[in-house]
Design a protein around this motif. Structure first.
Motif, short mmCIF file in Angstrom:
data_model
loop_
_atom_site.label_atom_id
_atom_site.label_comp_id
_atom_site.label_asym_id
_atom_site.label_seq_id
_atom_site.Cartn_x
_atom_site.Cartn_y
_atom_site.Cartn_z
N TYR A 127 0.81 -1.22 0.00
CA TYR A 127 0.00 0.00 0.00
C TYR A 127 0.85 1.28 0.00
O TYR A 127 0.34 2.35 -0.34
CB TYR A 127 -0.98 0.00 1.18
N GLN A 128 2.14 1.20 0.37
CA GLN A 128 2.99 2.38 0.35
C GLN A 128 3.70 2.57 -0.99
O GLN A 128 4.24 3.65 -1.26
CB GLN A 128 4.03 2.32 1.47
N ALA A 129 3.68 1.55 -1.84
CA ALA A 129 4.36 1.63 -3.13
C ALA A 129 3.75 2.72 -4.00
O ALA A 129 2.53 2.81 -4.14
CB ALA A 129 4.29 0.28 -3.84
N GLY A 130 4.58 3.56 -4.56
CA GLY A 130 4.12 4.63 -5.43
C GLY A 130 3.60 5.85 -4.70
O GLY A 130 3.25 6.84 -5.33
N VAL A 131 3.53 5.80 -3.37
CA VAL A 131 3.05 6.93 -2.58
C VAL A 131 4.17 7.51 -1.74
O VAL A 131 4.36 8.74 -1.68
CB VAL A 131 1.88 6.50 -1.66
N VAL A 132 4.94 6.66 -1.08
CA VAL A 132 6.05 7.11 -0.25
C VAL A 132 7.25 7.42 -1.14
O VAL A 132 7.67 6.58 -1.94
CB VAL A 132 6.43 6.03 0.79
N PRO A 133 7.83 8.62 -1.03
CA PRO A 133 8.98 8.98 -1.88
C PRO A 133 10.16 8.03 -1.67
O PRO A 133 10.40 7.54 -0.55
CB PRO A 133 9.33 10.39 -1.39
N THR A 134 10.90 7.79 -2.73
CA THR A 134 12.07 6.92 -2.66
C THR A 134 13.10 7.44 -1.67
O THR A 134 13.80 6.66 -1.02
CB THR A 134 12.71 6.78 -4.05
N SER A 135 13.19 8.76 -1.54
CA SER A 135 14.15 9.34 -0.60
C SER A 135 13.89 8.89 0.83
O SER A 135 14.81 8.87 1.66
CB SER A 135 14.10 10.87 -0.68
N LEU A 136 12.65 8.51 1.13
CA LEU A 136 12.31 8.00 2.46
C LEU A 136 12.35 6.48 2.50
O LEU A 136 12.91 5.89 3.43
CB LEU A 136 10.91 8.48 2.87
N GLU A 141 14.01 4.40 0.76
CA GLU A 141 15.36 3.86 0.59
C GLU A 141 16.39 4.68 1.36
O GLU A 141 17.57 4.67 1.03
CB GLU A 141 15.71 3.79 -0.89
N ARG A 142 15.95 5.34 2.42
CA ARG A 142 16.88 6.14 3.23
C ARG A 142 17.97 5.28 3.85
O ARG A 142 19.10 5.73 4.05
CB ARG A 142 16.11 6.88 4.33
N PRO A 153 22.29 2.61 2.37
CA PRO A 153 23.69 2.30 2.64
C PRO A 153 23.87 1.03 3.48
O PRO A 153 24.93 0.39 3.44
CB PRO A 153 24.19 3.53 3.40
N ILE A 154 22.84 0.65 4.25
CA ILE A 154 22.90 -0.55 5.08
C ILE A 154 22.17 -1.72 4.43
O ILE A 154 22.67 -2.84 4.39
CB ILE A 154 22.29 -0.27 6.47
N LEU A 155 20.99 -1.44 3.88
CA LEU A 155 20.12 -2.50 3.37
C LEU A 155 20.25 -2.73 1.87
O LEU A 155 19.75 -3.72 1.35
CB LEU A 155 18.65 -2.17 3.69
N GLY A 156 20.89 -1.78 1.18
CA GLY A 156 20.89 -1.82 -0.27
C GLY A 156 19.68 -1.09 -0.81
O GLY A 156 18.81 -0.64 -0.05
N PRO A 157 19.55 -0.96 -2.15
CA PRO A 157 18.46 -0.18 -2.75
C PRO A 157 17.13 -0.91 -2.72
O PRO A 157 16.54 -1.23 -3.76
CB PRO A 157 18.95 0.05 -4.18
N VAL A 158 16.65 -1.19 -1.51
CA VAL A 158 15.40 -1.92 -1.32
C VAL A 158 14.40 -1.02 -0.61
O VAL A 158 14.69 -0.54 0.49
CB VAL A 158 15.61 -3.20 -0.50
N PRO A 159 13.24 -0.73 -1.20
CA PRO A 159 12.25 0.08 -0.49
C PRO A 159 11.74 -0.64 0.76
O PRO A 159 11.48 -1.84 0.71
CB PRO A 159 11.13 0.29 -1.51
N VAL A 160 11.59 0.12 1.85
CA VAL A 160 11.14 -0.49 3.11
C VAL A 160 10.00 0.32 3.72
O VAL A 160 9.62 1.38 3.21
CB VAL A 160 12.32 -0.59 4.12
#
Length: 300
Positions: free
Chosen positions: A114-123, A125-126, A129-136
């Motif tokens: 439900y957050q996909a496409g709504v929450v900015p990538t800057s948040l 994937e903040r 540096p630890i998790l890799g480029p994975v949206p959380v």
């Protein structure tokens, strides 16, 4: 422990129970722990994390303005005076971060659908540096009034230390206010829908896209705002004639420095990372309930 709690939250969702959690009153938690992380359980993707706002109403009790709750405090003419400050308002300390709605980017949960496409990538994937480029998962989801300066008036019958039994009133705040306020609104939606709306996150994120007026977008404060606060300085917040007053200034929507000190006295500072923005943001999430929120949520 998280697995046990999350299983319970999913069971609640499957039986039509809405589970809401206060997002916390310590902002990004840097001042507490020296790192930025959201609280748990609100970080669970199976609950609704409720953040905080500073709400201003006019004489007709209509919303005049609403800001993300992040305040700084500066003590005035203290530490304690028998009378109020009057014109003696020379600060006795510097302005420092005091409290605000909790939020941040998870280290444990991938991005819920439900957050996909709504929450900015800057948040989302903040923590790359630890998790890799994975949206959380990012917290909060939605917000309501939480600033103690604009909070809820409550009354208590209590016996004070001087033996007097009195009825006293005070303002109540924190996201521990915001979450039950939103729970009451969800109960109104349950009544309007005739059936429980249950787990509301998929619905409110969809409403943000399809019915934007149902969610009030809390934007950055356009100018510096503040308020003056006077508290009784007694041990239980009372004035017994000699305990006096503690006066302070509160800056609203503070985005300045916050400080963390470890047990050895080693300290670090950096700017508060929570901020409001157009659309989803890390301070208020989607925003706060709009005027037609109940009807829109009931109609999902």
């Amino acid at each position: 422990a998280r697995t046990a709690f999350d299983n319970t939250f999913m069971l609640a969702a499957s039986t039509g129970v809405s589970v809401l959690f206060s997002s916390g009153d310590d902002g990004d938690n840097f001042a507490d722990f020296g790192l930025t992380a959201p609280d748990y359980p609100p970080a669970s993707p199976f609950v609704t994390a409720v953040g905080g706002t500073t709400l201003e109403v006019n004489s007709a009790n209509a919303r005049q303005a609403e800001y993300g709750w992040s305040t700084a405090k500066q003590p005035l003419c203290g530490p304690v005076t028998v009378k109020n400050c009057g014109t003696a308002t020379k600060p006795t300390g510097s302005l420092a971060w005091n409290a605000g709605g909790g939020g941040g980017t998870s280290y444990f949960y991938t991005q819920p659908f439900y957050q996909a496409g709504v929450v900015p990538t800057s948040l989302s994937e903040r923590n790359s540096p630890i998790l890799g480029p994975v949206p959380v998962r990012v917290v909060p989801d939605i917000s309501a009034d939480a600033d103690p300066g604009t909070g809820f008036l409550i009354g208590l019958h209590q016996t004070l230390p001087n033996g007097n039994a009195e009825y006293t009133t005070t303002r109540y705040g924190g996201t521990s206010l915001a979450s039950p306020l939103l729970a009451g609104i969800v109960a109104d939606a349950d009544q309007a829908a005739v059936v429980p709306v249950g787990f509301i996150n998929p619905d409110i994120y969809r409403l943000d896209q399809t019915n934007p007026s149902s969610i009030y977008d809390v934007l950055p404060e356009p100018s510096l705002e503040g308020n003056f606060r006077q508290d009784y300085a007694g041990p239980l917040g009372e004035n017994l004639g000699t305990s006096g007053y503690a006066d302070s200034f509160r800056e609203l929507y503070y985005s300045g420095q916050e400080v963390y000190c470890d047990s050895t006295g080693n300290c670090a500072s950096r700017p508060e990372t929570q901020s409001a923005a157009r659309g989803y943001d890390s301070l208020t999430g989607l925003g706060s309930p709009g005027t037609n929120f109940v009807g829109a949520l009931a109609g999902q």
